[in-house]
Structures are given as structure tokens and as C-alpha cells.
Design a protein around this motif. Structure first.
Motif, mmCIF file in Angstrom:
data_model
loop_
_atom_site.group_PDB
_atom_site.id
_atom_site.type_symbol
_atom_site.label_atom_id
_atom_site.label_comp_id
_atom_site.label_asym_id
_atom_site.label_seq_id
_atom_site.Cartn_x
_atom_site.Cartn_y
_atom_site.Cartn_z
ATOM 1 N N THR A 135 25.858 29.793 46.482
ATOM 2 C CA THR A 135 25.185 29.280 45.177
ATOM 3 C C THR A 135 26.206 28.162 44.390
ATOM 4 O O THR A 135 27.247 28.134 44.727
ATOM 5 C CB THR A 135 25.107 30.470 44.162
ATOM 6 O OG1 THR A 135 24.550 30.099 43.083
ATOM 7 C CG2 THR A 135 26.762 30.971 43.903
ATOM 8 N N CYS A 136 25.720 27.785 43.300
ATOM 9 C CA CYS A 136 26.287 26.926 42.420
ATOM 10 C C CYS A 136 26.585 25.556 43.053
ATOM 11 O O CYS A 136 26.502 25.231 44.483
ATOM 12 C CB CYS A 136 27.542 27.458 41.693
ATOM 13 S SG CYS A 136 26.992 28.673 40.594
ATOM 14 N N ILE A 137 27.161 24.475 42.312
ATOM 15 C CA ILE A 137 27.162 23.165 42.531
ATOM 16 C C ILE A 137 28.365 22.559 41.965
ATOM 17 O O ILE A 137 28.836 22.768 40.875
ATOM 18 C CB ILE A 137 25.860 22.388 42.093
ATOM 19 C CG1 ILE A 137 24.739 22.762 42.381
ATOM 20 C CG2 ILE A 137 26.018 20.701 42.471
ATOM 21 C CD1 ILE A 137 24.430 23.075 43.634
ATOM 22 N N GLU A 138 28.963 21.928 42.980
ATOM 23 C CA GLU A 138 30.352 21.166 42.446
ATOM 24 C C GLU A 138 29.514 19.831 41.528
ATOM 25 O O GLU A 138 29.596 18.802 42.233
ATOM 26 C CB GLU A 138 31.211 20.610 43.442
ATOM 27 C CG GLU A 138 32.384 20.071 43.148
ATOM 28 C CD GLU A 138 33.042 20.515 41.883
ATOM 29 O OE1 GLU A 138 33.161 19.893 40.912
ATOM 30 O OE2 GLU A 138 33.710 21.801 42.213
ATOM 31 N N SER A 139 29.375 20.022 40.286
ATOM 32 C CA SER A 139 28.918 18.841 39.615
ATOM 33 C C SER A 139 29.784 17.946 39.263
ATOM 34 O O SER A 139 29.553 16.705 39.169
ATOM 35 C CB SER A 139 28.154 19.553 38.572
ATOM 36 O OG SER A 139 28.849 20.329 37.387
ATOM 37 N N GLY A 140 31.024 18.295 38.541
ATOM 38 C CA GLY A 140 31.836 17.423 37.854
ATOM 39 C C GLY A 140 32.470 16.559 38.950
ATOM 40 O O GLY A 140 32.632 15.398 38.541
ATOM 41 N N MET A 141 33.045 17.073 40.031
ATOM 42 C CA MET A 141 33.422 16.575 40.823
ATOM 43 C C MET A 141 32.910 16.035 41.884
ATOM 44 O O MET A 141 33.404 15.423 42.942
ATOM 45 C CB MET A 141 34.813 17.269 41.414
ATOM 46 C CG MET A 141 35.969 17.784 40.539
ATOM 47 S SD MET A 141 36.942 16.364 40.124
ATOM 48 C CE MET A 141 37.484 15.888 41.647
ATOM 49 N N PHE B 224 34.059 23.263 44.254
ATOM 50 C CA PHE B 224 35.630 23.027 44.655
ATOM 51 C C PHE B 224 36.479 24.370 44.002
ATOM 52 O O PHE B 224 37.373 24.401 44.807
ATOM 53 C CB PHE B 224 35.869 21.739 44.515
ATOM 54 C CG PHE B 224 35.516 20.588 45.045
ATOM 55 C CD1 PHE B 224 34.340 21.088 45.882
ATOM 56 C CD2 PHE B 224 35.715 19.077 44.722
ATOM 57 C CE1 PHE B 224 33.579 19.961 46.516
ATOM 58 C CE2 PHE B 224 34.929 18.391 45.098
ATOM 59 C CZ PHE B 224 33.882 18.573 46.051
ATOM 60 N N ILE B 225 35.938 24.784 43.090
ATOM 61 C CA ILE B 225 36.975 26.052 42.633
ATOM 62 C C ILE B 225 37.374 27.204 43.510
ATOM 63 O O ILE B 225 37.970 27.892 43.425
ATOM 64 C CB ILE B 225 36.259 26.585 41.353
ATOM 65 C CG1 ILE B 225 37.415 27.438 40.458
ATOM 66 C CG2 ILE B 225 35.419 27.572 41.705
ATOM 67 C CD1 ILE B 225 36.754 27.698 39.160
ATOM 68 N N LEU B 226 36.192 27.116 44.800
ATOM 69 C CA LEU B 226 36.463 28.144 45.733
ATOM 70 C C LEU B 226 37.804 28.067 46.095
ATOM 71 O O LEU B 226 38.644 29.186 46.611
ATOM 72 C CB LEU B 226 35.550 27.932 46.836
ATOM 73 C CG LEU B 226 34.021 28.161 46.659
ATOM 74 C CD1 LEU B 226 33.394 27.580 47.766
ATOM 75 C CD2 LEU B 226 33.907 29.594 46.562
ATOM 76 N N LEU B 227 38.506 26.880 46.573
ATOM 77 C CA LEU B 227 39.739 26.847 46.897
ATOM 78 C C LEU B 227 40.892 27.260 46.078
ATOM 79 O O LEU B 227 41.948 27.559 46.431
ATOM 80 C CB LEU B 227 40.241 25.319 47.021
ATOM 81 C CG LEU B 227 39.366 24.727 48.380
ATOM 82 C CD1 LEU B 227 39.569 23.313 48.204
ATOM 83 C CD2 LEU B 227 39.743 25.203 49.856
ATOM 84 N N MET B 228 40.539 27.587 44.568
ATOM 85 C CA MET B 228 41.685 28.187 44.082
ATOM 86 C C MET B 228 41.847 29.682 43.968
ATOM 87 O O MET B 228 42.674 30.365 43.511
ATOM 88 C CB MET B 228 41.477 27.649 42.376
ATOM 89 C CG MET B 228 41.331 26.265 41.959
ATOM 90 S SD MET B 228 40.642 25.942 40.411
ATOM 91 C CE MET B 228 41.780 26.906 39.525
ATOM 92 N N TYR B 229 40.838 30.168 44.822
ATOM 93 C CA TYR B 229 40.888 31.831 44.833
ATOM 94 C C TYR B 229 40.810 32.160 46.252
ATOM 95 O O TYR B 229 40.599 33.401 46.516
ATOM 96 C CB TYR B 229 39.388 32.293 44.204
ATOM 97 C CG TYR B 229 39.497 32.044 42.915
ATOM 98 C CD1 TYR B 229 39.798 33.201 41.935
ATOM 99 C CD2 TYR B 229 38.834 31.016 42.352
ATOM 100 C CE1 TYR B 229 39.865 32.931 40.569
ATOM 101 C CE2 TYR B 229 38.658 30.697 40.874
ATOM 102 C CZ TYR B 229 39.140 31.552 39.975
ATOM 103 O OH TYR B 229 39.235 31.477 38.720
#
Length: 307
Positions: A99-105, A271-276
Motif C-alpha cells: 500500500t501507499c506511494i513514495e510520493s515526495g521522493m 521509502f520510510i519502510l527502511l526506517m523501521y
């Protein structure tokens, strides 16, 4: 043909440039992090704010926002059904990769170059839902997976501290009070436009250079990630098709909106996946998965540009 080359070639050149800079250690991991922080916390919020205050919210906006929510939420729920298809180590991440999209980056940077800044308002309305979902459901779920717990107060605080969310809220308020029109008709219009130009034009090049610098090309990881990629791709393709079909019965669906939705929703996972991911092996897998998505997304962009 030349128009397509003019649109796509700069994207590939900037990505290649980022890879070259990283290969020759001209740009470090710390440098990439700094550029990303500037893009996400400064350039992107100003881009969002400026586009939203110059937009007009109407009946179409409601349809776009609801459609965006349905696509993202449906993809999230379907992710739980797909979990048995994957090994135990990545199974728990499937709903969040789906789900969700890496929109900003990614998505908005690419769309900005392909369809132009003036045509971003429609997809920005859908992206508002995406950002809220990322900073609530996705981050909360990933935090729990990593073994940490967040109180409701901490979640709310993190949402309203996000520069992107703040810019969205201020932009909506500005649109409701016609700030965009008032600024354009004021004596400060020229100064405002120059400031916005300085703060928004570097966004796409900076992001694309960072993407190139962080691309991973490990065939073994690609082989493992390809099933996860096709599951997400098939899910999004079906949901986009259904959404566009229903939307066409309610509002006018033009070619720009169709292209925007296809490029946007077939863009990589956040890309926030990598932070967790606190496991090195999983972190490497997620990096490879995101890199595979980036490569395939650019291929889709080329194909869609011919339509």
C-alpha cells in the motif's frame, strides 16, 4: 517522439549522475541524507503548499480524495491476504509494501517532469490521503513490527510535526480563502513567484540524484523480491482500472488524470519502510525491493509517455 525523449532522458541522466557521484565517492551517504532532508522538509512542503493554494476544491475533489483512499486502503487490506504467499521473515511487512506511494521522493518528482507542475493539483488531492495514511497506519504498524510502542499522543504529535502534513493543512486553508488568487493579484506576485521558483525547482533534480545514488543492483535480491513486486503491481493495476472506470461515470476523466494516476499508483512503496527494518538482512531485501520498483516504474513511465 522527440517530446518523449526530452521528458524521459533528463530523468535517466540525473539518476545515472547520482550513481556516478556515489560510485566515485563524490557524494557520501551523509550527503545523500542531507539532500533528502532538504527535499522532504523544505522543497517538497513549499511545492505542496503552492500547488494547493492555486487549486480549486470542488465535487471532483471529493471523488478524487475518496478514490485515493479506497485504492490505498484496499491495497492495505489485500496485503494481509497475501501474507501466506511469502516467507516468515518478510510476511509481516507485506501489507505495508503493498500500500501507499513514495510520493515526495519519487512519484511527484517524476510527474513534475512528465506532466508539469501546473497539472499536479489533481494527483496532489489523492496524495493528501496517501500522506495521512503513511504517517498514521503505516508508521504505526511498522513501529509495532520493530518492537516499539507508540501512544496515541505520540502518533498525533508525529503527524502534526511533519512538514508535509503542515504544508497540506496550510495549503487547504489557503485554498479556501483564495490565497493563491490574492497573491497573484497583489504587488508581491513577482517576488512570491521568484521565491517559490527557488524553493521548488531544485526538488526533482535533487530527488532523482538521490535515487540514483541509492539504487541497488543485486540480482539475487531481485529474484527474491520479484514476487512481492508483481503482487503489488497486479493489485495496483486492478484497483487503478476499477477506480478510473467508476470515476469516469461521475466526473470528467481526461488523459492527464489517467497518466497521472497510472504513474502515481505504480510508483514504489514508501521509502520510510527502511526506517523501521531493524534486521540487516531484511533491510537489504527491502532496499533491493524498492530499487526493483524504481527501475520498473521508470520503464512504465516510458511506456505511458507513448500513450
Amino acid at each position: 517522439m522527440y517530446t518523449i525523449i526530452e521528458l524521459i532522458l533528463p530523468i535517466f541522466l540525473l539518476i545515472a549522475f547520482g550513481k556516478i557521484l556515489k560510485h566515485f565517492n563524490i557524494i557520501s551517504n551523509e550527503g545523500i541524507k542531507t539532500i533528502k532532508n532538504l527535499a522532504v522538509n523544505l522543497f517538497l512542503p513549499f511545492t505542496f503548499f503552492n500547488i494547493i493554494i492555486h487549486g480549486t476544491f470542488n465535487k471532483d475533489s471529493i471523488v478524487l480524495i475518496i478514490s485515493g483512499f479506497i485504492i490505498i486502503f484496499a491495497a492495505y487490506l489485500l496485503g494481509f491476504l497475501y501474507k501466506p504467499l511469502f516467507t516468515n521473515d518478510i510476511r509481516k511487512y507485506v501489507p505495508y509494501t503493498n500500500t501507499c506511494i513514495e510520493s515526495g521522493m519519487f512519484a511527484l518528482a517524476v510527474l513534475n517532469m512528465i506532466i508539469g507542475k501546473d497539472n499536479l493539483f489533481q494527483i496532489i488531492q489523492m496524495d493528501m490521503v496517501n500522506n495521512i495514511f503513511v504517517f498514521t497506519v503505516v508508521t504505526t504498524g511498522l513501529t509495532l513490527i520493530s518492537g516499539n510502542k507508540q501512544s496515541a499522543k505520540q502518533i498525533i504529535k508525529s503527524i502534526f510535526q511533519s512538514p508535509i502534513i503542515i504544508s497540506l493543512i496550510l495549503g487547504i486553508i489557503g485554498a479556501l480563502f483564495n490565497f493563491g488568487e490574492k497573491i497573484d493579484n497583489s504587488n508581491f506576485a513577482s517576488t512570491y513567484n521568484r521565491i517559490i521558483s527557488f524553493l521548488t525547482e531544485p526538488l526533482s533534480p535533487m530527488i532523482l540524484i538521490c535515487i540514483g545514488a541509492e539504487l541497488e543492483f543485486e540480482i539475487d535480491i531481485f529474484k527474491k523480491a520479484i514476487k512481492l513486486f508483481f503482487v503489488r503491481f497486479a493489485t495496483m493495476a486492478v484497483l487503478i482500472s476499477l477506480a478510473l472506470f467508476v470515476m469516469s461515470k461521475i466526473i470528467t476523466v481526461n488523459s492527464i488524470l489517467v497518466k497521472s494516476m497510472i504513474i502515481y499508483f505504480l510508483s514504489p512503496s514508501p521509502f520510510i519502510l527502511l526506517m523501521y527494518t531493524n534486521n540487516e538482512k531484511i533491510n537489504k531485501f527491502i532496499s533491493g525491493f524498492l530499487s526493483l520498483q524504481i527501475i520498473m516504474s521508470f520503464i512504465f513511465c516510458i511506456i505511458i509517455s507513448f500513450i
